[in-house]
Design a protein around this motif. Structure first.
Motif, short mmCIF file in Angstrom:
data_model
loop_
_atom_site.label_atom_id
_atom_site.label_comp_id
_atom_site.label_asym_id
_atom_site.label_seq_id
_atom_site.Cartn_x
_atom_site.Cartn_y
_atom_site.Cartn_z
N LEU A 1 9.00 -12.18 6.11
CA LEU A 1 9.55 -11.22 5.50
C LEU A 1 11.18 -11.40 5.27
O LEU A 1 11.42 -11.84 6.29
CB LEU A 1 8.93 -9.89 6.01
N ASP B 1 1.20 -11.20 -0.68
CA ASP B 1 0.40 -10.01 -0.74
C ASP B 1 1.52 -8.82 -0.42
O ASP B 1 1.09 -7.59 -0.26
CB ASP B 1 -0.69 -9.91 0.34
N THR B 2 2.69 -9.27 -0.39
CA THR B 2 3.73 -7.86 -0.19
C THR B 2 4.92 -8.01 -1.18
O THR B 2 5.42 -9.04 -1.75
CB THR B 2 4.48 -8.68 1.12
N LYS C 1 -3.96 -10.14 8.25
CA LYS C 1 -4.28 -8.78 7.40
C LYS C 1 -5.64 -8.41 8.17
O LYS C 1 -6.64 -9.31 8.40
CB LYS C 1 -4.51 -9.33 6.17
N SER D 1 -2.34 0.53 -1.17
CA SER D 1 -1.22 -0.20 -0.90
C SER D 1 -1.65 -1.53 -1.91
O SER D 1 -0.55 -1.91 -2.50
CB SER D 1 -1.07 -1.03 0.35
N THR E 1 8.89 -1.53 1.17
CA THR E 1 8.20 -2.77 1.07
C THR E 1 6.65 -2.70 1.51
O THR E 1 6.35 -2.04 2.41
CB THR E 1 8.85 -3.73 2.13
N LEU F 1 5.73 -7.43 9.12
CA LEU F 1 5.83 -6.42 8.16
C LEU F 1 6.80 -5.38 9.01
O LEU F 1 7.83 -4.58 8.40
CB LEU F 1 4.88 -5.79 7.71
N ARG G 1 2.57 -4.12 1.58
CA ARG G 1 1.53 -5.12 1.76
C ARG G 1 0.13 -4.54 1.43
O ARG G 1 -0.05 -3.44 1.80
CB ARG G 1 1.47 -5.45 3.14
N THR H 1 1.18 -2.49 -4.88
CA THR H 1 1.56 -3.98 -5.26
C THR H 1 1.48 -4.48 -6.54
O THR H 1 1.90 -5.28 -7.15
CB THR H 1 1.13 -4.81 -4.08
#
Lengths: 285, 153
Positions: free
Chosen positions: A163, A32-33, B151, A89, A81, A128, A83, A93
């Protein structure tokens, strides 16, 4: 010690008008990043200091603040970067190479990398939170002789969601920096540390009287890390945290990111722990 | 005995420990060596000894039926392994596995509990040292439960 204040916003023609940038190379870091290189469609990329942020505007979707995560000496593009945690966001991405994006910035106060010269530097990152610290790490590695011991402590959810894993492995090759990585949970085949990142602080070797600590990650992780650093003897005025709030104007006018008597966008995002310690744990703030 | 007493005094857990208390604890101590993969103790076993790590790393694990063991903490030199020896029913509720060569001092739990009961100054000194360890681990567990890197939408 006062962090370097940067008035890059003042040098922009109009800080409210996004400039057009084009997406260059993309790298999927995690499921997801994504890390994106953004180059200006005209003119030069403005200078930035490690720890600053840009406002990224996906046309038709919205705008969010994102920390810079690239090398400040690379003048061709910005690196971010991102996420996928919300509508904007997620849209970022999903951008492809060549797509256009609006960008305002850089804004805010960065890490005190110059003030830290001559000191040991302890960088504590969670999840992150390693992204906003990466430009500081690049700067310190490029100017290694100016610093004392360099300790990087990184916490991740598990070994799979780590990460910049390749870069962490590369940095580990340096014989003159110390890197410890820990994960919150792991299966038995993980041979590294397991536990929360603040627990690494008492195990690290640094001169508590002459250390600057840079901390970035989820706010609760920063709270525990700042406590562990203080318990290890690092004075609160030598601990810096990168704060996060809902930033809108990015130049201290709208008040969305007000944090007690300060605005995160203008007085931060990097803030001295001594300055915010009293309001840090107040949930209403 | 003097050798073990000296080693105990070098361990951070016993920093600034009174010499007379050090001698009492050393009377309950013995050296251990665990090869990688060896268990210091396993869930359900009697908690009759706890360990001070001198060298190496120990993984604390929980096993759910039908699942692979989950490591929730690793402990290294200068740290203590095992708290269940302090409270009835004195049984381990987790596994502790050496992930590399581990050298440790084991303290006989019944022996130390007896000495703490007989000498409350020693008992209080031990509690003052164990309590911060418990609190740090409780805080760490709270942080893990929060799943701060997960998340949030």
């Amino acid at each position: 010690m006062v962090p370097e204040s940067v008035s890059a916003a003042a040098s922009l023609p109009d800080p409210f008008v996004p400039q057009i940038y084009r997406v260059g190379r993309l790298r999927r870091e995690l499921h997801d990043t994504v890390t994106l290189e953004l180059a200006p469609s005209a003119g030069r990329r403005p200078a930035f200091r490690p720890g600053q942020f840009n406002m990224l505007y996906v046309f038709g979707v919205g705008e969010i603040a994102v920390s810079l995560s690239g090398d400040s000496t690379d003048e061709t593009h910005f690196v971010h970067t991102v996420r996928d945690v919300g509508a904007v966001s997620k849209a970022i991405t999903e951008l492809g190479t060549g797509a256009t994006i609006g960008l305002r910035g850089p804004f805010g106060v960065g890490w005190p990398v110059e003030a830290a010269e001559g000191s040991d530097v302890v960088l504590v990152a969670g999840g992150l939170g390693l992204a906003p610290l990466r430009p500081a790490i690049y700067h310190i590695l490029a100017n290694r002789v100016r610093y004392g011991r360099v300790v990087i402590l990184f916490g991740s959810r598990n070994p799979h969601d780590m990460l910049y894993r390749h870069e962490l492995e590369e940095w580990r090759q340096h014989l003159d920096i110390s890197i410890e990585v820990t994960v919150d949970h792991a299966e038995a085949d993980w041979h590294g540390n397991v536990g929360v990142v603040p627990a690494l602080i008492p195990r690290a070797t640094f001169d508590r009287h002459n250390t600057i600590a840079l901390v970035c990650g989820p706010e609760v992780m920063m709270r525990y890390s700042a406590s562990a650093l203080a318990e290890a003897g690092v004075p609160p005025e030598r601990i810096y945290l990168s704060m996060e709030r809902n930033m809108k104007c990015a130049i201290g006018l709208c008040g969305h990111c007000q944090f007690g008597p300060t605005f995160i966008c203008k007085d931060g995002p990097v803030m001295q722990f001594a300055r915010i310690a009293k309001i840090f744990a107040i949930r209403e703030v | 005995m003097e050798g073990l007493e000296h080693i105990l005094r070098q361990h951070p857990f016993f920093a600034d420990f009174a010499p007379e208390h050090g001698a009492l604890v050393a009377g309950c101590a013995r050296n251990h060596r665990f090869d990688p993969g060896d268990y210091l103790f396993r869930e359900g076993d009697p908690a009759d000894e706890f360990f001070l790590i001198r060298h190496g790393k120990v993984a604390l694990e929980i096993v759910a039926p039908g699942q692979a063991p989950i490591v929730f903490a690793t402990l290294g030199p200068g740290e203590i392994v095992g708290e269940a020896w302090l409270v009835p029913p004195y049984r381990w509720t987790i596994d502790a596995r050496a992930t590399e060569l581990v050298r440790a001092i084991g303290i006989d739990a019944a022996c130390l509990r007896g000495k703490c009961e007989a000498d409350h100054h020693l008992g209080y000194e031990m509690m003052k040292r164990f309590l911060p360890v418990f609190i740090r681990r409780l805080h760490a567990t709270q942080l893990q439960i929060l799943d701060v890197y997960g998340k949030k939408r």
